[in-house]
Design a protein around this motif. Structure first.
Motif, PDB file in Angstrom:
ATOM      1  N   SER A 171       0.692  -1.058  -0.063  1.00 14.27           N
ATOM      2  CA  SER A 171       0.085  -0.102   0.020  1.00 14.27           C
ATOM      3  C   SER A 171       0.994   1.097  -0.036  1.00 14.27           C
ATOM      4  O   SER A 171       2.078   1.488   0.395  1.00 14.27           O
ATOM      5  CB  SER A 171      -0.920   0.021   1.199  1.00 14.27           C
ATOM      6  N   ILE A 172       0.308   2.173  -0.622  1.00  9.99           N
ATOM      7  CA  ILE A 172       1.007   3.475  -0.764  1.00  9.99           C
ATOM      8  C   ILE A 172       0.102   4.661  -0.330  1.00  9.99           C
ATOM      9  O   ILE A 172      -1.049   4.820  -1.001  1.00  9.99           O
ATOM     10  CB  ILE A 172       1.762   3.583  -2.078  1.00  9.99           C
ATOM     11  N   VAL A 173       0.359   5.578   0.643  1.00 14.87           N
ATOM     12  CA  VAL A 173      -0.301   6.952   0.866  1.00 14.87           C
ATOM     13  C   VAL A 173       0.554   8.144   0.220  1.00 14.87           C
ATOM     14  O   VAL A 173       1.461   8.080   0.786  1.00 14.87           O
ATOM     15  CB  VAL A 173      -0.631   6.961   2.113  1.00 14.87           C
ATOM     16  N   LYS A 195      -1.793  -8.957 -11.159  1.00 12.01           N
ATOM     17  CA  LYS A 195      -1.321  -9.797  -9.929  1.00 12.01           C
ATOM     18  C   LYS A 195      -0.890  -8.761  -8.666  1.00 12.01           C
ATOM     19  O   LYS A 195      -0.072  -7.957  -9.146  1.00 12.01           O
ATOM     20  CB  LYS A 195      -0.482 -10.872 -10.211  1.00 12.01           C
ATOM     21  N   GLN A 196      -1.694  -8.548  -7.698  1.00  6.07           N
ATOM     22  CA  GLN A 196      -1.702  -8.080  -6.332  1.00  6.07           C
ATOM     23  C   GLN A 196      -1.310  -6.450  -6.736  1.00  6.07           C
ATOM     24  O   GLN A 196      -0.140  -6.174  -6.479  1.00  6.07           O
ATOM     25  CB  GLN A 196      -0.651  -8.652  -5.658  1.00  6.07           C
ATOM     26  N   PRO A 197      -2.199  -5.688  -7.388  1.00  5.07           N
ATOM     27  CA  PRO A 197      -1.839  -4.426  -7.613  1.00  5.07           C
ATOM     28  C   PRO A 197      -1.781  -3.529  -6.294  1.00  5.07           C
ATOM     29  O   PRO A 197      -2.420  -4.037  -5.365  1.00  5.07           O
ATOM     30  CB  PRO A 197      -3.176  -3.715  -8.324  1.00  5.07           C
ATOM     31  N   VAL A 198      -0.891  -2.694  -6.150  1.00  5.71           N
ATOM     32  CA  VAL A 198      -0.743  -1.992  -4.978  1.00  5.71           C
ATOM     33  C   VAL A 198      -2.006  -1.059  -4.571  1.00  5.71           C
ATOM     34  O   VAL A 198      -2.736  -0.633  -5.332  1.00  5.71           O
ATOM     35  CB  VAL A 198       0.313  -1.003  -5.035  1.00  5.71           C
ATOM     36  N   ASP A 199      -2.285  -0.970  -3.063  1.00  2.00           N
ATOM     37  CA  ASP A 199      -3.479  -0.084  -2.863  1.00  2.00           C
ATOM     38  C   ASP A 199      -2.678   1.303  -2.570  1.00  2.00           C
ATOM     39  O   ASP A 199      -2.019   1.441  -1.716  1.00  2.00           O
ATOM     40  CB  ASP A 199      -3.789  -0.801  -1.284  1.00  2.00           C
ATOM     41  N   PHE A 200      -3.509   2.119  -3.477  1.00  2.00           N
ATOM     42  CA  PHE A 200      -3.035   3.530  -3.599  1.00  2.00           C
ATOM     43  C   PHE A 200      -4.037   4.499  -2.998  1.00  2.00           C
ATOM     44  O   PHE A 200      -5.209   4.412  -3.606  1.00  2.00           O
ATOM     45  CB  PHE A 200      -2.716   3.712  -5.195  1.00  2.00           C
ATOM     46  N   ILE A 234       5.461  10.388   0.887  1.00  2.00           N
ATOM     47  CA  ILE A 234       4.640   9.210   0.549  1.00  2.00           C
ATOM     48  C   ILE A 234       5.051   8.071   1.688  1.00  2.00           C
ATOM     49  O   ILE A 234       6.028   7.976   2.020  1.00  2.00           O
ATOM     50  CB  ILE A 234       5.422   8.733  -0.675  1.00  2.00           C
ATOM     51  N   LEU A 235       3.980   7.271   2.159  1.00  2.00           N
ATOM     52  CA  LEU A 235       4.256   6.488   3.076  1.00  2.00           C
ATOM     53  C   LEU A 235       3.947   5.028   2.453  1.00  2.00           C
ATOM     54  O   LEU A 235       2.933   4.779   1.695  1.00  2.00           O
ATOM     55  CB  LEU A 235       3.050   6.570   4.407  1.00  2.00           C
TER      56      LEU A 235
END
Length: 283
Positions: free
Chosen positions: A111-113, A160-165, A221-222
């Protein structure tokens, strides 16, 4: 070596640099390991940050994959800094260093914030918008960087497993007509389109807020990972820092929560972005 160096930003950045050098040489991990007389799993741990290579090992790897002398010295110096205990932050010395590290963290994150009070987040930029903010680069280099910027979007769209953005964007970043009104209108509609993905959430921070928010302190960015500690990225004019201290992570995680609460909800945010796009076109 202290266990705190494992998976730290500087160690993972070094691993990303080694992987890029190997890929450039067209070699597999087994190829490199075989030439150095190592088991391939040992070398793999260097690239993933599971194990920290010594300066001598980094120099040997760089020589094996044909890295130029100046670049070999830079990588060896990175390993020396790690061995001296400065592993929990990284100050990039050039745009290439930062981009290589950022690509690795985006590729492996779960995940990315992205808190972006000034510009549209990199993972949501169109090629024309990216070209505008990279206008200071030489023409050939700029096109290469733009292609890489657009290619980074794959972490959002891969099957396959896209990042949660999650993007938290200040209204001012949406109102400034970077590249001209046509370019910016296209950029805004692209953000709205990307928000249709199940793994992409967009929040807008309206400029009418009367209270201070963590976004006033600047962008960050976290990153969260499945098997590694979280990392925070700060970008500055001539350097970039990646932090992994528990205190830093907690402060930024709380900041992200506070910003979500201060921002518009996702539905209202997308509607607002589309209105901004129409305003750009009708101005």
């Amino acid at each position: 070596m202290a266990r705190t160096t494992k998976h730290s930003p500087r160690v993972r950045a070094l691993g990303a640099e080694l992987r890029e050098a190997r890929d450039t040489a067209g070699m597999t991990m087994r190829d490199v390991a075989q030439k150095l007389g190592w088991h391939h799993s040992k070398y793999a741990r260097f690239e993933t940050g599971e194990q920290v290579p010594t300066p001598a090992q980094v120099s040997a790897i760089a020589a094996t994959v044909g890295v130029p002398e100046a670049e070999r010295e830079r990588l060896t110096e990175m390993a020396t800094d790690i061995s001296n205990g400065d592993a929990n932050w990284l100050k990039a010395s050039s745009g290439h260093d930062e981009l290589t590290t950022l690509l690795e963290f985006e590729r492996t994150a779960t995940s990315i914030v992205d808190v972006s009070p000034i510009l549209v987040p990199g993972l949501l930029q169109t090629s024309d918008y990216a070209r505008t903010i990279m206008a200071g680069e030489p023409p050939g280099e700029m096109e290469r960087l733009v292609a890489m910027r657009v290619g980074r979007r794959d972490v959002l769209t891969r099957s396959k497993q896209p990042v949660d953005f999650t993007a938290i964007i200040a209204e001012n970043a949406l109102r400034q007509p970077m590249g001209g009104r046509t370019v910016m209108a296209d950029q805004l509609r692209h953000i709205a389109k990307m928000s249709e993905l199940d793994n992409v959430t967009v929040h807008v921070l309206p400029h009418e807020l009367t209270n201070w928010t963590p976004a006033h302190a600047g962008p960050f960015i976290l990153f969260d990972f499945a098997k590694s500690a979280p990392i925070v990225h700060h970008e500055h004019l001539s350097s970039s820092a990646f932090l992994s201290g528990a205190g830093d992570i907690q402060v930024h995680r709380e900041a992200a929560v506070n910003l979500r609460e201060a921002a518009m909800n996702p539905t209202d945010s997308v509607e607002f972005i589309l209105r901004c796009a129409t305003d750009m076109e009708d101005y």
